[in-house]
Design an enzyme around this catalytic site. Structure first.
Site: not given
Length: 691
Positions: A376, A378, A500
Site C-alpha cells: 500500500a 511502497a 503486521d
C-alpha cells in the site's frame, strides 16, 4: 609522515612428508608440502605459533636493548590461490575451519590477537602498533580478526571480540565474544568456521569449544568481495604482540576450500582421516602447482599439524639450503582515519546513507522489470549496489502516507536502525532521503515471500514445476518466525510490537530460512510499560491476522502479535489463506475440524501426508491456542516453541470453539459474539476499517 624500515627473515619450509594416506586415491602421491613463515612465527609442539613470548616489564637494572623480535608473525600457504575470474568478475566462494588458542605470557596482558587472512600482497605489513600484522590498507585483503586488545581509536568494541575487516583495520562489523558464549582469553582450544558465499554475498563466522559446528553463526555480514579481491590471493594467518602485551597465538588444525561460482551454498565437508598431512589435495595430479592454480574447482586442505619429528629432517635440510635473508622496506604511516571510517566504526556495521543516484543505478532507474513486491505504501525493487551486493530497495510512495496516518518510512527507519540485529529478521543495509524520494535498502532474499510458496497458483506452462515446501521446511520456518518474535518481544532493549505479522512479510533466504520484515507499522514500548497505559491507535494490519481485542480497543500488545503468529502457523500447516476467496475463515475451519476430532483433516493436501501425524497435530494445536479469542489464554511465543519441539505439554483446548469476549476499557459490560461465518467475519477486522 614518518617512515619506518624493518627487515624480516622469511623461512621457506618445504616439508617432504612420506606418509601413507588411505583416504586418498592410490594413484595420488602427496605433493610437496609448503608453508611460509614470516617474522615471529614458528613451529611449536606440533602446532604453529604466530607470535613469540616476549618480556613485558623489563627490569629497571637491565639496560634497554634492541627488541629481539618484531612482535608480528604470519603463516601463509606458499602458493597463491585463484579467487577471481577477471573475464566475468566472478569471485570464488570459500570455507575454512581451524582450531586455535591464545595463551598470554606470564605477568603480561594479552597481545593484539590474530586474524585469518586473505591478502594480495604476502609481504605487506602495517608495523606501527602491531595491528594483528595486517597488510597495508593500500593492498587488497580480507581478514576475520580475533581481537584481544581494545583500541577505541580504531573502532574496537572491546578487548574480546571477533570482527571482519576489508582492506582496512576498521572492522565493517564486529561482535562481543563473551555475549556469544566464548572467551578468546580463556586459554582454551577453540574451533572457528569461516564461510563466504558469492551467491549470497555473505560472510559468516562460527566459534565454539567443540569440534561440532554451532547452529548459529556469531557474526554474519553481507558483502560482495568481487571488487575486494585480486585474481590471485594468499591465504593464512597473521598475529601481533604490540606494546607491553604478549601472548602465543597458536593455530593447529586448518582446512581451507574454495568453490566455483556455480555453487549455490557452501557444502559441509566430512571429517577427513588424513590427520597427519600438512597440506594435501583431494584431487589427483602429478603437478602440485597445478592443484593450487587451476581455477575455482581446486581444493586445498591444511590439516593437523601433528608432524612426527623424523618427518621434519628432510625439511630441516632443505631449510639450511634455502634460508635467505630478504631485506625489504615498507613505507607505512599512521592509519588513515577518514570521516567515512569513523561513521562505520562501532559494534556493527551501521547502515549508511545512499544517494538517489546510487539507488537509481541499483534499480536501473526504478525499472518495472525489477519490481519484486508491491504494498500500500511502497514498491520493492531488486537491485545491486557494488559496496553491498544484491539488495531489495523499498521505495515509498508519499501519496499514500495520509492513508496510513503516519510516515511509514520514518517508522521503519527508526525501528530498524535502533534495534534490530537478528538472524531471522530481514537485515537493513542502507537508506535514501533526497528530495521527494525516500527508500530503504535491505538484504535481498532470493526465494521471496512465504506467501508465494504457500499460495502460488498452478502455471499454464506444464513444464513449470511448483515447489512445495516440505513439512520439515515448514516447521523450520515456523520456528524461525517464532525466534524473531521472541527477540522483538523479550530480548530487545525496548519491546517491539510488529503489528503486521503475516506470510507476505516473512521472507525466505536461499536455504528457506524465515526472515521477518516490514516494520512500517511497528510500535515500540518500554518493557515496564503497562498495557493499560498504552494509547489506543487506529487498528492497522491485514484482515485475517488481527487479534479481536486489538480491532475493538486499538491497543497493540505482545499478545496481538501472538494471535497473528497463530494464524501464520495454521496457514503454513494447512496451505489455506486466513480468509479464503469464498469468505471461509481459517481459524473457524480449524475449530470445526477440532470439534469433530479430525484436526488432521486440515493438513495441506500438497504435503500428500508426508509428515509426522503427531507433530502435525501438535503444531496445529499451537496455532489454535495462539489464535485463541481470549488474549489471556494465548501463550508467549517462547512457550509456543517449547510445545512445538515437544519440550512442554500440549495446550488445553476446549471441546467447542470458545466465544469471543471483548472487554472495553471504559465500560463495565462485556461484548459476547458467537462465532459467525460468511460476511460477518468473526474475530476479524471489520470491513469498515479497510478498503
Amino acid at each position: 609522515m614518518n617512515h619506518h624500515h624493518y627487515s624480516l627473515v622469511i623461512f621457506h619450509l618445504i616439508l617432504f612428508l612420506s606418509l601413507d594416506f588411505p583416504t586418498l586415491s592410490h594413484r595420488f602421491s602427496p605433493p610437496l608440502q609448503n608453508l611460509t613463515l614470516y617474522g615471529d612465527a614458528f613451529f611449536r609442539d606440533r602446532t604453529i605459533s604466530l607470535t613469540q613470548q616476549q618480556p613485558c616489564f623489563p627490569s629497571v637494572t637491565t639496560p634497554p636493548s634492541k627488541p629481539s623480535s618484531s612482535g608480528i608473525g604470519r603463516a601463509l600457504y606458499v602458493y597463491p590461490i585463484k579467487f577471481l575470474e577477471p573475464s566475468t568478475n566472478t569471485t570464488a566462494s570459500f570455507s575454512c575451519r581451524f582450531s586455535f588458542s591464545i595463551i598470554a605470557s606470564p605477568s603480561c596482558p594479552f597481545g593484539d590477537g590474530f586474524a585469518f587472512l586473505i591478502t594480495s600482497n604476502a609481504d605487506s605489513f602495517v608495523f606501527s602498533n602491531g595491528f594483528l600484522g595486517l597488510p597495508n590498507p593500500d593492498d587488497s585483503f580480507i581478514a576475520v580478526e580475533f581481537d584481544t586488545r581494545f583500541d577505541p581509536v580504531h573502532g574496537d568494541i572491546n578487548d574480546n571480540h571477533v570482527g571482519i575487516d576489508v582492506s582496512s583495520i576498521f572492522s565493517v562489523s564486529s561482535v562481543d565474544a563473551i555475549s556469544k558464549g566464548f572467551d578468546l582469553k580463556s586459554g582454551k582450544k577453540m574451533m572457528a568456521w569461516i564461510e563466504y558465499s558469492d551467491v549470497l554475498k555473505l560472510i559468516r563466522v562460527w566459534v565454539g569449544y567443540s569440534r561440532v559446528k554451532p547452529t548459529s553463526p556469531v557474526l554474519s555480514t553481507q558483502i560482495d568481495l568481487s571488487g575486494k579481491v585480486k585474481e590471485y590471493m594468499h591465504v593464512g594467518f597473521s598475529a601481533s604482540n604490540a606494546g607491553i602485551g604478549s601472548a602465543l597465538h597458536i593455530v593447529e588444525r586448518w582446512k581451507f576450500r574454495t568453490f566455483g561460482s556455480h555453487s549455490d551454498a557452501i557444502q559441509e565437508e566430512e571429517e577427513e582421516k588424513d590427520e597427519e598431512c600438512l597440506v594435501c589435495s583431494g584431487e589427483v595430479s602429478e603437478n602440485p602447482k597445478e592443484i593450487h592454480r587451476k581455477g575455482f574447482n581446486f581444493r586445498v586442505t591444511v590439516v593437523g599439524l601433528k608432524i612426527p619429528v623424523w618427518s621434519l629432517l628432510p625439511g630441516l635440510a632443505a631449510i639450511v639450503i634455502l634460508v635467505a635473508f630478504i631485506v625489504f622496506s615498507l613505507i607505512c604511516g599512521k592509519k588513515r582515519i577518514s570521516e567515512e571510517a569513523d561513521s562505520n566504526s562501532g559494534l556493527v556495521r551501521m547502515p549508511g546513507r545512499l544517494s538517489l543516484a546510487e539507488i537509481k543505478s541499483a534499480t536501473s532507474g526504478f525499472n518495472e522489470n525489477a519490481i519484486v513486491g508491491q504494498g500500500a505504501s511502497a514498491t520493492v525493487y531488486r537491485g545491486s549496489i557494488p559496496s553491498i551486493g544484491s539488495v531489495a530497495v523499498k521505495r515509498f510512495d508519499r501519496e499514500h502516507w495520509p492513508q496510513c496516518n503516519r510516515n511509514p518510512f520514518t517508522t521503519e527507519f527508526t525501528t530498524m536502525t535502533g534495534y534490530l540485529r537478528h538472524k531471522n529478521l530481514v537485515q537493513f543495509q542502507g537508506w535514501c532521503s533526497e528530495g521527494t524520494e525516500t527508500a530503504l535498502v535491505f538484504e535481498y532474499l532470493p526465494n521471496g515471500s512465504l506467501s508465494e510458496f504457500l499460495h502460488k497458483k498452478p502455471s499454464s506452462d506444464p513444464s513449470e514445476e511448483i515447489i512445495v515446501l516440505s513439512w520439515k521446511q515448514r516447521v523450520n520456518i515456523i520456528l524461525g518466525v517464532a525466534s524473531a518474535l521472541t527477540y522483538l518481544h523479550e530480548e530487545c532493549e525496548r519491546q517491539i510490537i510488529h503489528r503486521d505479522v503475516k506470510t507476505c512479510n516473512i521472507m525466505l533466504d536461499a536455504e528457506f530460512n524465515a526472515k521477518l520484515g516490514d516494520f512500517g507499522l511497528a510500535e515500540i514500548y518500554e518493557h515496564s510499560a503497562l498495557l493499560a497505559g498504552r494509547a489506543a491507535t487506529l487498528p492497522a494490519g491485514t484482515m485475517g491476522y488481527l487479534a479481536p481485542e486489538y480491532v475493538y480497543t486499538g491497543v497493540p500488545s505482545e499478545k496481538t502479535d501472538v494471535y497473528s503468529f497463530g494464524v501464520v502457523v495454521l496457514e503454513v500447516c494447512t496451505g489455506r489463506r486466513p480468509v479464503g476467496d469464498d469468505g471461509a475463515v481459517l481459524v473457524d475451519l480449524m475449530w470445526s475440524h477440532w470439534e469433530t476430532g479430525k484436526v488432521l483433516d486440515g493438513a495441506d493436501i500438497m504435503l500428500r501426508e508426508e509428515f509426522d501425524a503427531e507433530e502435525m497435530e501438535r503444531v496445529l494445536m499451537v496455532g489454535m491456542v495462539c489464535a485463541h479469542p481470549d488474549s489471556e489464554k494465548r501463550p508467549r511465543v517462547k512457550d509456543a516453541v517449547r510445545i512445538i519441539r515437544g519440550e512442554a505439554p500440549l495446550p488445553v483446548l476446549p471441546a467447542r470453539r470458545p466465544l469471543l469476549r471483548i472487554r472495553p476499557a471504559n465500560e463495565a459490560e462485556e461484548m459476547i459474539v458467537d462465532g459467525l461465518v460468511g460476511e460477518d467475519l468473526p474475530w476479524m477486522t471489520p470491513k469498515s476499517h479497510f478498503s
